[in-house]
Design a protein around this motif. Structure first.
Motif, short mmCIF file in Angstrom:
data_model
loop_
_atom_site.label_atom_id
_atom_site.label_comp_id
_atom_site.label_asym_id
_atom_site.label_seq_id
_atom_site.Cartn_x
_atom_site.Cartn_y
_atom_site.Cartn_z
N ILE A 62 33.37 -15.83 32.38
CA ILE A 62 32.76 -17.16 32.53
C ILE A 62 33.44 -17.93 33.66
CG2 ILE A 62 32.41 -19.41 31.39
CD1 ILE A 62 32.20 -17.88 28.75
N GLU A 63 32.64 -18.61 34.49
CA GLU A 63 33.17 -19.39 35.63
C GLU A 63 32.87 -20.87 35.39
OE1 GLU A 63 32.31 -16.11 39.12
OE2 GLU A 63 30.60 -17.15 38.23
N PRO A 64 33.77 -21.57 34.67
CA PRO A 64 33.47 -22.94 34.25
C PRO A 64 33.26 -23.92 35.41
CG PRO A 64 35.50 -22.12 33.24
CD PRO A 64 35.12 -21.14 34.29
N ASP A 65 33.89 -23.66 36.57
CA ASP A 65 33.80 -24.62 37.68
C ASP A 65 32.63 -24.37 38.62
OD1 ASP A 65 36.21 -25.51 36.65
OD2 ASP A 65 37.37 -24.21 38.00
N LYS A 66 31.95 -23.24 38.42
CA LYS A 66 30.95 -22.85 39.43
C LYS A 66 29.57 -23.45 39.18
CE LYS A 66 33.09 -19.35 41.91
NZ LYS A 66 33.18 -17.91 41.71
N LEU A 67 29.31 -23.91 37.94
CA LEU A 67 27.99 -24.45 37.64
C LEU A 67 27.89 -25.87 38.19
CD1 LEU A 67 25.30 -23.79 36.07
CD2 LEU A 67 26.25 -25.14 34.21
N LEU A 68 27.17 -26.01 39.31
CA LEU A 68 27.04 -27.33 39.95
C LEU A 68 25.94 -28.11 39.25
CD1 LEU A 68 27.22 -26.21 43.70
CD2 LEU A 68 29.09 -26.83 42.17
N ILE A 69 26.02 -29.43 39.39
CA ILE A 69 25.03 -30.31 38.75
C ILE A 69 23.95 -30.67 39.76
CG2 ILE A 69 24.66 -32.52 37.57
CD1 ILE A 69 26.52 -30.74 35.99
N ASN A 70 22.71 -30.34 39.44
CA ASN A 70 21.57 -30.74 40.26
C ASN A 70 20.60 -31.51 39.37
OD1 ASN A 70 21.91 -29.88 42.90
ND2 ASN A 70 21.20 -27.81 42.46
N SER A 71 20.07 -32.60 39.90
CA SER A 71 19.09 -33.37 39.15
C SER A 71 18.16 -33.99 40.17
CB SER A 71 19.78 -34.42 38.30
OG SER A 71 18.86 -35.42 37.94
N PHE A 72 16.85 -34.01 39.91
CA PHE A 72 15.93 -34.50 40.95
C PHE A 72 15.90 -36.02 40.99
CE2 PHE A 72 13.00 -35.46 37.62
CZ PHE A 72 12.00 -36.25 38.17
N LEU B 93 -2.99 -22.87 33.80
CA LEU B 93 -2.06 -23.66 34.61
C LEU B 93 -2.78 -24.89 35.11
CD1 LEU B 93 -0.07 -21.20 36.89
CD2 LEU B 93 0.82 -22.69 35.10
N ARG B 94 -2.11 -26.03 35.06
CA ARG B 94 -2.68 -27.25 35.63
C ARG B 94 -2.33 -27.29 37.12
NH1 ARG B 94 -0.53 -29.62 30.49
NH2 ARG B 94 1.39 -30.24 31.52
N PRO B 95 -2.97 -28.19 37.88
CA PRO B 95 -2.56 -28.32 39.29
C PRO B 95 -1.07 -28.64 39.42
CG PRO B 95 -4.59 -29.54 38.88
CD PRO B 95 -4.09 -29.08 37.53
N GLU B 96 -0.51 -29.37 38.44
CA GLU B 96 0.93 -29.64 38.45
C GLU B 96 1.62 -28.49 37.75
OE1 GLU B 96 -1.22 -31.85 36.78
OE2 GLU B 96 -1.61 -32.92 38.65
N GLN B 97 2.41 -27.73 38.50
CA GLN B 97 3.02 -26.53 37.92
C GLN B 97 4.52 -26.65 37.74
OE1 GLN B 97 1.67 -23.29 40.37
NE2 GLN B 97 -0.46 -23.60 39.76
N GLY B 98 5.09 -27.64 38.40
CA GLY B 98 6.53 -27.84 38.30
C GLY B 98 6.93 -28.80 39.40
N TYR B 99 7.95 -29.63 39.12
CA TYR B 99 8.32 -30.64 40.11
C TYR B 99 8.62 -30.00 41.46
CZ TYR B 99 10.66 -34.35 42.58
OH TYR B 99 11.00 -35.26 43.54
N TRP B 100 9.48 -28.99 41.49
CA TRP B 100 9.84 -28.36 42.76
C TRP B 100 8.79 -27.36 43.21
CZ3 TRP B 100 12.75 -30.59 45.99
CH2 TRP B 100 13.82 -31.38 45.56
N VAL B 101 8.10 -26.75 42.25
CA VAL B 101 7.04 -25.79 42.60
C VAL B 101 5.95 -26.49 43.39
CG1 VAL B 101 5.32 -24.20 41.66
CG2 VAL B 101 7.56 -24.41 40.55
N ASP B 102 5.60 -27.71 42.96
CA ASP B 102 4.56 -28.47 43.65
C ASP B 102 5.02 -28.88 45.04
OD1 ASP B 102 3.09 -28.16 41.38
OD2 ASP B 102 3.48 -30.16 40.58
N ARG B 103 6.31 -28.80 45.31
CA ARG B 103 6.84 -29.15 46.63
C ARG B 103 7.19 -27.91 47.45
NH1 ARG B 103 7.03 -32.83 43.22
NH2 ARG B 103 7.02 -35.04 43.79
#
Lengths: 199, 237
Positions: free
Chosen positions: B68-78, B219-229
């Motif tokens: 396990i690499e506790p420090d490697k998981l970075l935080i991403n949030s849109f 599937l709706r036209p909206e498929q995912g926040y980043w997928v739609d981008r």
């Protein structure tokens, strides 16, 4: 008859059509792979992570990470299928045996007094060495693209940072190779040899 | 350039064309994003079909706890980091199902706990070996009983993030709704009280702060926040 033979200029080198096609497609595909790959690199630099140094826009393709990925995973098909087609051709025509580096070339490099023969051996050795580098780019790329389904392939590279570094290092390796390969081709056959491989 | 221009093009047309393509470049913000849509339209269906073909229901080999690499998981949030009260939290599971449900965190934690040590791979290129603990999504599916027509699963998050998955990937034994990370309760940054985690898809598919799971036929036209981008929809690893 003898007079006309004596007057004839040195024969222009001619290359197999498939060898020319391979060179064209490979150069274009590699440039697109490098530009889109560096675009992906910038999202999280292999060296230094988010604080790492970025490549300038001028050498990037795709405009942002999503665009870089779209290009990278499109051109990967052209790059690898071109390499596969050329590989099949090289084996089927047994070009592998007489157009690539052999033990004779290694012997010539060590023992030959003939400068021309030595350069020729060097040239063949260099362009043979690039083949595993081109394959390594595909293997390390696939390992990152499908690390779950191809977990055995990803495991071969050790940890993730090593895998990323290996994949990235194929860029400077290919660039350095292209330079040395072109210079040696010029040395062995002058500009007409280089031109014969493309036109 | 001369080769690709029609022979009868006038000087005036040429100037208009040059102006338009120049404006196009400016509007794009960056000339190098040219062609992205076209190449994606050609190859993304092919890449997606191959990834779906490679998907298997057998578990991806896991790593030892020591890896396990506790420090490697970075935080991403849109957008923002929502603060949800674990006491008030309810997970809605519904859509095309026979038994729609509202589950509290206690209800979810009463279900069998599955732990896995897997590699979390981010679209940006980094990865981290993480231990996740939670309930298999297939367990929730058995509870709500999706109707035969359901082929997709939508995940809605408290911060407005949304994602959609194919049903096969959702029912993979290592696709979990987790409330533990590296043996500890999940932190808010990492998606508490409940987030999606799986070794078979890229990180942006693994929604945090999930409040609603919906089985859908289409599937709706909206498929995912980043997928739609412009990120890949399937994003299988």
């Amino acid at each position: 008859m003898t007079a006309s033979v004596a007057k004839r200029k040195p024969k222009l080198p001619s290359q197999a059509l498939l060898a020319k096609t391979f060179h064209w497609v490979n150069i274009i595909a590699l440039l697109l792979m490098m530009a889109s790959g560096l675009q992906i690199y910038n999202a999280n630099p292999v060296f230094g992570g988010r604080a790492g140094w970025d490549f300038p826009d001028a050498v990037l393709l795709g405009g942002w990470l999503g665009g870089g990925r779209a290009w990278h995973f499109a051109i990967m098909w052209i790059y690898s299928l071109n390499l596969l087609a050329y590989g099949v051709y090289v084996f089927v025509t047994r070009r592998w045996q007489h157009r690539f580096a052999s033990s004779g070339d290694l012997k010539a490099l060590r023992a030959s007094q003939n400068e021309k023969r030595k350069n020729f051996a060097k040239h063949r050795l260099i362009y043979t060495i690039i083949v595993p580098v081109l394959l390594l780019a595909i293997a390390s790329g696939l390992a990152m693209y499908k690390p779950a389904q191809l977990h055995w392939l990803a495991a071969l590279f050790g940890d993730w940072q090593t895998l990323r570094t290996v994949h990235f290092m194929t860029v400077p390796l290919v660039l350095a190779f292209s330079l040395v390969h072109s210079l040696l081709a010029l040395k062995v056959g002058q500009l007409r040899l280089v031109k014969s491989m493309f036109f | 350039m001369g080769l690709i221009l029609p022979r009868h093009i006038s000087r005036r047309q040429l100037l208009i064309g040059a102006g338009l393509s120049g404006a196009g470049l400016l509007l794009n913000g960056c000339g190098t994003s040219l062609g992205v849509r076209q190449v994606r339209q050609v190859t993304e269906p092919l890449n997606q079909a191959i990834k779906a073909l490679l998907l298997s229901q057998s578990p991806v080999p896991e790593f030892p706890v020591s890896a396990i690499e506790p420090d490697k998981l970075l935080i991403n949030s849109f957008n923002t980091t929502p603060q949800l009260d674990p006491e008030q939290f309810r997970l809605g599971v519904g859509g095309e199902v026979n038994q729609p449900m509202q589950l509290s965190l206690a209800d979810i934690q009463a279900l069998p706990l599955t732990e896995m040590v897997i590699r979390h791979v981010c679209v940006e290129g980094w990865a981290a070996i993480v231990q996740w603990g939670g309930v298999q999504l297939q367990t929730l599916a058995k509870l709500v009983q999706p109707k035969p027509g359901a082929r997709y699963v939508y995940f809605t998050s408290a911060d407005g993030y949304y994602e959609s998955w194919d049903l096969a990937s959702s029912l993979h034994p290592q696709t979990l709704m987790v409330y533990q990370k590296n043996g500890q309760p999940l932190s808010v940054d990492n998606g508490a009280p409940l987030r999606l985690a799986s070794p078979i898809k890229l990180g942006y598919k693994q929604s945090k702060w999930v409040t609603q799971i919906s089985f859908e036929n289409d599937l709706r036209p909206e498929q995912g926040y980043w997928v739609d981008r412009g990120y890949e929809w399937f994003a299988g690893l």
